[in-house]
Design a protein around this motif. Structure first.
Motif, PDB file in Angstrom:
ATOM      1  N   UNK A 188       0.823  -1.207   0.000  1.00  0.00           N
ATOM      2  CA  UNK A 188       0.000   0.000   0.000  1.00  0.00           C
ATOM      3  C   UNK A 188       0.857   1.256   0.000  1.00  0.00           C
ATOM      4  N   UNK A 189       2.010   1.200   0.658  1.00  0.00           N
ATOM      5  CA  UNK A 189       2.930   2.330   0.623  1.00  0.00           C
ATOM      6  C   UNK A 189       3.443   2.542  -0.801  1.00  0.00           C
ATOM      7  N   UNK A 190       3.674   1.452  -1.524  1.00  0.00           N
ATOM      8  CA  UNK A 190       4.070   1.552  -2.920  1.00  0.00           C
ATOM      9  C   UNK A 190       2.967   2.148  -3.772  1.00  0.00           C
ATOM     10  N   UNK A 191       1.714   1.768  -3.491  1.00  0.00           N
ATOM     11  CA  UNK A 191       0.574   2.327  -4.235  1.00  0.00           C
ATOM     12  C   UNK A 191       0.500   3.839  -4.020  1.00  0.00           C
ATOM     13  N   UNK A 192       0.645   4.269  -2.764  1.00  0.00           N
ATOM     14  CA  UNK A 192       0.610   5.700  -2.460  1.00  0.00           C
ATOM     15  C   UNK A 192       1.745   6.441  -3.161  1.00  0.00           C
ATOM     16  N   UNK A 193       2.916   5.834  -3.201  1.00  0.00           N
ATOM     17  CA  UNK A 193       4.055   6.464  -3.867  1.00  0.00           C
ATOM     18  C   UNK A 193       3.811   6.570  -5.368  1.00  0.00           C
ATOM     19  N   UNK A 194       3.226   5.524  -5.951  1.00  0.00           N
ATOM     20  CA  UNK A 194       2.902   5.569  -7.379  1.00  0.00           C
ATOM     21  C   UNK A 194       1.914   6.666  -7.705  1.00  0.00           C
ATOM     22  N   UNK A 195       0.897   6.825  -6.871  1.00  0.00           N
ATOM     23  CA  UNK A 195      -0.077   7.902  -7.084  1.00  0.00           C
ATOM     24  C   UNK A 195       0.576   9.268  -6.913  1.00  0.00           C
ATOM     25  N   UNK A 196       1.502   9.369  -5.963  1.00  0.00           N
ATOM     26  CA  UNK A 196       2.166  10.650  -5.714  1.00  0.00           C
ATOM     27  C   UNK A 196       2.977  11.115  -6.913  1.00  0.00           C
ATOM     28  N   UNK A 197       3.562  10.169  -7.654  1.00  0.00           N
ATOM     29  CA  UNK A 197       4.369  10.558  -8.811  1.00  0.00           C
ATOM     30  C   UNK A 197       3.521  10.683 -10.076  1.00  0.00           C
ATOM     31  N   UNK A 198       2.380  10.011 -10.123  1.00  0.00           N
ATOM     32  CA  UNK A 198       1.581   9.982 -11.359  1.00  0.00           C
ATOM     33  C   UNK A 198       0.551  11.093 -11.452  1.00  0.00           C
ATOM     34  N   UNK A 199      -0.044  11.484 -10.333  1.00  0.00           N
ATOM     35  CA  UNK A 199      -1.176  12.414 -10.373  1.00  0.00           C
ATOM     36  C   UNK A 199      -0.789  13.861 -10.684  1.00  0.00           C
ATOM     37  N   UNK A 200       0.294  14.416 -10.116  1.00  0.00           N
ATOM     38  CA  UNK A 200       0.611  15.836 -10.390  1.00  0.00           C
ATOM     39  C   UNK A 200       0.638  16.151 -11.881  1.00  0.00           C
ATOM     40  N   UNK A 201       0.000  17.253 -12.244  1.00  0.00           N
ATOM     41  CA  UNK A 201      -0.156  17.577 -13.663  1.00  0.00           C
ATOM     42  C   UNK A 201       1.086  18.281 -14.186  1.00  0.00           C
ATOM     43  N   UNK A 202       1.714  17.686 -15.178  1.00  0.00           N
ATOM     44  CA  UNK A 202       2.905  18.242 -15.796  1.00  0.00           C
ATOM     45  C   UNK A 202       2.957  17.854 -17.265  1.00  0.00           C
ATOM     46  N   UNK A 203       4.145  17.888 -17.869  1.00  0.00           N
ATOM     47  CA  UNK A 203       4.266  17.565 -19.298  1.00  0.00           C
ATOM     48  C   UNK A 203       3.699  16.195 -19.672  1.00  0.00           C
ATOM     49  N   UNK A 204       3.921  15.186 -18.831  1.00  0.00           N
ATOM     50  CA  UNK A 204       3.448  13.849 -19.186  1.00  0.00           C
ATOM     51  C   UNK A 204       1.927  13.786 -19.245  1.00  0.00           C
ATOM     52  N   UNK A 205       1.259  14.247 -18.188  1.00  0.00           N
ATOM     53  CA  UNK A 205      -0.201  14.218 -18.192  1.00  0.00           C
ATOM     54  C   UNK A 205      -0.775  15.113 -19.278  1.00  0.00           C
ATOM     55  N   UNK A 206      -0.066  16.192 -19.624  1.00  0.00           N
ATOM     56  CA  UNK A 206      -0.523  17.034 -20.714  1.00  0.00           C
ATOM     57  C   UNK A 206      -0.420  16.282 -22.042  1.00  0.00           C
ATOM     58  N   UNK A 207       0.657  15.527 -22.235  1.00  0.00           N
ATOM     59  CA  UNK A 207       0.800  14.757 -23.471  1.00  0.00           C
ATOM     60  C   UNK A 207      -0.221  13.624 -23.532  1.00  0.00           C
ATOM     61  N   UNK A 208      -0.507  13.002 -22.392  1.00  0.00           N
ATOM     62  CA  UNK A 208      -1.559  11.986 -22.350  1.00  0.00           C
ATOM     63  C   UNK A 208      -2.890  12.592 -22.778  1.00  0.00           C
ATOM     64  N   UNK A 209      -3.175  13.796 -22.272  1.00  0.00           N
ATOM     65  CA  UNK A 209      -4.430  14.468 -22.628  1.00  0.00           C
ATOM     66  C   UNK A 209      -4.511  14.709 -24.126  1.00  0.00           C
ATOM     67  N   UNK A 210      -3.441  15.250 -24.688  1.00  0.00           N
ATOM     68  CA  UNK A 210      -3.453  15.582 -26.123  1.00  0.00           C
ATOM     69  C   UNK A 210      -3.615  14.337 -26.979  1.00  0.00           C
ATOM     70  N   UNK A 211      -2.871  13.290 -26.645  1.00  0.00           N
ATOM     71  CA  UNK A 211      -2.951  12.050 -27.441  1.00  0.00           C
ATOM     72  C   UNK A 211      -4.320  11.404 -27.312  1.00  0.00           C
TER      73      UNK A 211
END
Length: 223
Positions: A6-29
């Motif tokens: 569960x600590x790993x799950x929380x860490x994964x969410x912490x790195x994945x959720x913040x909106x930056x270039x990657x999430x912006x590229x996911x949105x565009x694609x």
């Protein structure tokens, strides 16, 4: 080991959720090509995140923070993001001018989304964006060692369990995010897509210029 997972799950969410270039590229694609391409970008990022958490757990954090590695990451990351920024702004401009309308794009796509070849290219973009992201490397080189493993040397089994947790958290976010975008995809117009694409391109360009500036500062300091 449930707490470790569960600590790993929380860490994964912490790195994945913040909106930056990657999430912006996911949105565009996802908005342009469909769910498959957006998910492929995210899956590429998840793959690198999983490998980085394993590398950190196996004691490779000092190598990830080496000056030469950091310099290469800044330069390559800046170049890659610069190209993606240009593509995003170009897509947005063409959509705004009516040369590449959303109606034409949606009509040209199969219901399932982009062709496998396009999804494979999107997966490669996700891999490269994350592998050459100084922010991602800094996160994985410091946070797991100080927070997840509490400054001690973990056992290989513990590293793997944390890695699976990270994989779960990152995938959960990618599935949720691309699912929402996919549901909205058929309801947006060309102007909205243009705004998202141009805004994303400018955001990515700002990060790319920052990476290049940091690389130049490092080179000037070494001179």
């Amino acid at each position: 080991m449930l707490g470790t997972y569960l600590l790993g799950v929380q860490t994964g969410l912490a790195v994945a959720v913040p909106f930056g270039p990657l999430n912006m590229e996911i949105s565009r694609r996802c908005l342009r090509d469909g769910w498959r391409s957006g998910f492929a970008v995210g899956l590429g990022a998840v793959t690198i995140d999983f490998l980085y958490i394993l590398a950190t757990g196996l004691g490779l954090a000092p190598l990830m923070q080496h000056r030469a590695v950091t310099l290469v990451v800044f330069l390559v990351g800046g170049f890659l993001l610069g190209r993606l920024a240009w593509a995003a702004v170009k897509d947005g401009w063409e959509s705004w001018r009516g040369r590449n309308t959303r109606a034409q794009e949606l009509a040209a796509l199969a219901p399932a989304g982009a062709a496998p070849e396009a999804a494979l290219r999107a997966y490669g973009i996700g891999l490269a964006m994350t592998a050459f992201s100084p922010m991602t490397i800094a996160f994985w080189a410091t946070v797991p060692q100080s927070v997840v493993f509490a400054g001690r040397v973990p056992e290989p089994r513990e590293v793997f369990i944390v890695g699976v947790g990270v994989l779960t958290g990152c995938l959960a976010w990618v599935l949720f995010f691309t699912g929402v975008l996919s549901a909205l995809r058929s309801r947006i117009g060309a102007r909205f897509f243009a705004a998202v694409s141009v805004a994303g391109g400018l955001l990515i360009l700002a990060v790319a210029l920052r990476f290049v500036w940091q690389a130049l500062r490092m080179l000037a300091g070494a001179a």
